[in-house]
Design an enzyme around this catalytic site. Structure first.
Site, PDB file in Angstrom:
ATOM      1  N   ARG A   1      57.538  69.315  41.584  1.00 40.21           N
ATOM      2  CA  ARG A   1      57.510  68.036  42.347  1.00 40.21           C
ATOM      3  C   ARG A   1      58.611  67.359  41.656  1.00 40.21           C
ATOM      4  O   ARG A   1      58.602  67.235  40.147  1.00 40.21           O
ATOM      5  CB  ARG A   1      56.271  67.565  41.920  1.00 40.21           C
ATOM      6  CG  ARG A   1      56.375  65.906  42.368  1.00 40.21           C
ATOM      7  CD  ARG A   1      56.544  65.717  43.846  1.00 40.21           C
ATOM      8  NE  ARG A   1      56.028  64.374  44.359  1.00 40.21           N
ATOM      9  CZ  ARG A   1      56.946  63.430  44.144  1.00 40.21           C
ATOM     10  NH1 ARG A   1      58.103  63.358  43.745  1.00 40.21           N
ATOM     11  NH2 ARG A   1      56.528  62.002  44.593  1.00 40.21           N
TER      12      ARG A   1
ATOM     13  N   ARG B 140      51.281  71.161  39.930  1.00 40.77           N
ATOM     14  CA  ARG B 140      52.770  71.282  40.308  1.00 40.77           C
ATOM     15  C   ARG B 140      53.572  70.826  39.035  1.00 40.77           C
ATOM     16  O   ARG B 140      53.250  70.036  38.293  1.00 40.77           O
ATOM     17  CB  ARG B 140      53.422  70.164  41.413  1.00 40.77           C
ATOM     18  CG  ARG B 140      52.635  70.657  42.805  1.00 40.77           C
ATOM     19  CD  ARG B 140      52.846  69.471  43.792  1.00 40.77           C
ATOM     20  NE  ARG B 140      52.466  68.098  43.517  1.00 40.77           N
ATOM     21  CZ  ARG B 140      52.693  66.982  44.271  1.00 40.77           C
ATOM     22  NH1 ARG B 140      53.340  67.147  45.525  1.00 40.77           N
ATOM     23  NH2 ARG B 140      52.721  65.844  43.775  1.00 40.77           N
TER      24      ARG B 140
ATOM     25  N   GLU C 103      56.967  61.210  53.728  1.00 43.06           N
ATOM     26  CA  GLU C 103      56.068  62.504  54.087  1.00 43.06           C
ATOM     27  C   GLU C 103      56.617  62.903  55.344  1.00 43.06           C
ATOM     28  O   GLU C 103      56.951  62.247  56.077  1.00 43.06           O
ATOM     29  CB  GLU C 103      54.600  62.038  54.122  1.00 43.06           C
ATOM     30  CG  GLU C 103      54.306  61.621  52.583  1.00 43.06           C
ATOM     31  CD  GLU C 103      53.947  62.670  51.633  1.00 43.06           C
ATOM     32  OE1 GLU C 103      53.981  64.110  52.019  1.00 43.06           O
ATOM     33  OE2 GLU C 103      53.778  62.211  50.756  1.00 43.06           O
TER      34      GLU C 103
END
Length: 291
Positions: A93, A143, A101
């Site tokens: 990330r 992440r 998104e």
């Protein structure tokens, strides 16, 4: 000491293809991926002056200082504008930014999401990158959190912002490259690039927030009517139904909150709704702009 597997790797090294000692040591380092981090390498020379490397210390051998240098990773997939998959299976990330998104599961794509993913795919897919970490190495979804740089030293996080594909979203204590990100955002915002030219991300007046328009990343403007303190938060009340909240543990980053009373501000972030009350959590002063 180096284990049997490492010694086997030494013996498989090709010969006669090195232009200098540094290149050979680098190749050995690459071959040591399966070896213990504490392994010691020694160098010695034969009667012809040829360099040899071993894990055994002899009278003629001397230790070699091997630095791991910079590691590069292949990008196997781009999920969206700020999340990628490395060939080794890790999700990364991108730190300090947020892109809209793309469509997934039961969620429709947000304005600008497809454009951000497309740009990032062109820049990174099947290419090599290096990662620069900050204080926190992983997020709640496991992440990897990182700034991404290409082999030619381009800072992809900052470029996403500068091109208008992303907004700066700082999560303390991760403050690396803050100035560069904010400078990139100022440039994109002034030039009305990307998200800064989309109606979905125009500033909304606090009075105009409704159940139909409060979702996604927002820019909300209003006058600070009052300030309320609780055990965990400080609330900047823009209307009786809308507030900006700041965690008290982050107050060291903010200066003179009391001085905001009566001032008009623009806050940037995501809004939480409970019945007809709307609240935006702000983690860093960069998410509040004076108007």
């Amino acid at each position: 000491m180096i284990n049997i597997k490492c010694i086997a790797l030494f013996r498989k090294l090709p010969k006669g293809h090195y232009t200098n000692r540094a290149a050979k040591v680098l190749l050995i380092l690459v071959s040591l991926t399966a070896c213990p981090a504490h392994a010691e390498i020694y160098e010695w020379r034969d009667e012809q002056g040829q360099a040899h490397f071993s894990d055994k210390k002899t009278e003629r051998a001397r230790p070699v200082d091997i630095s791991p240098g910079i590691a590069f990773y292949h990008v196997a997939k781009v999920f969206d504008g700020d999340t990628i998959l490395l060939a080794d299976g890790r999700k990364v990330r991108l730190l300090g930014i947020n892109t809209p998104e793309v469509a997934h599961r039961n969620q429709e794509a947000e304005a600008g999401g497809v454009a951000a993913k497309s740009w990032l795919t062109t820049q990174l897919l099947n290419k090599r990158i290096r990662l620069v970490m900050d204080v926190e190495s992983h997020d709640a979804y496991d992440r990897v959190l990182a700034h991404v740089f290409t082999e030619d030293h381009r800072h992809i996080n900052a470029e996403l912002v500068e091109q208008g594909f992303a907004a700066v979203v700082i999560h303390p204590p991760n403050l690396e490259f803050l100035d560069a990100l904010l400078a990139a955002q100022e440039k994109a915002e002034k030039s009305l690039l990307g998200i800064w030219n989309l109606p979905e991300y125009e500033v909304k007046l606090a009075d105009n927030l409704t159940r139909a328009n409060y979702r996604v990343w927002q820019r909300v403007q209003g006058q600070v009517e009052s300030i309320r303190w609780s055990k965990k938060y400080v609330y900047l009340n823009l209307t009786p139904q809308v507030d900006i909240r700041i965690e008290r543990k982050q107050l060291g980053l903010f200066s003179d909150l009391a001085g905001l009373r009566g001032k008009t501000i623009e806050a940037r972030g995501w809004i939480y709704r409970r019945k007809d009350h709307y609240s935006m959590l702000v983690r860093h002063p960069s998410s509040i702009k004076m108007q």
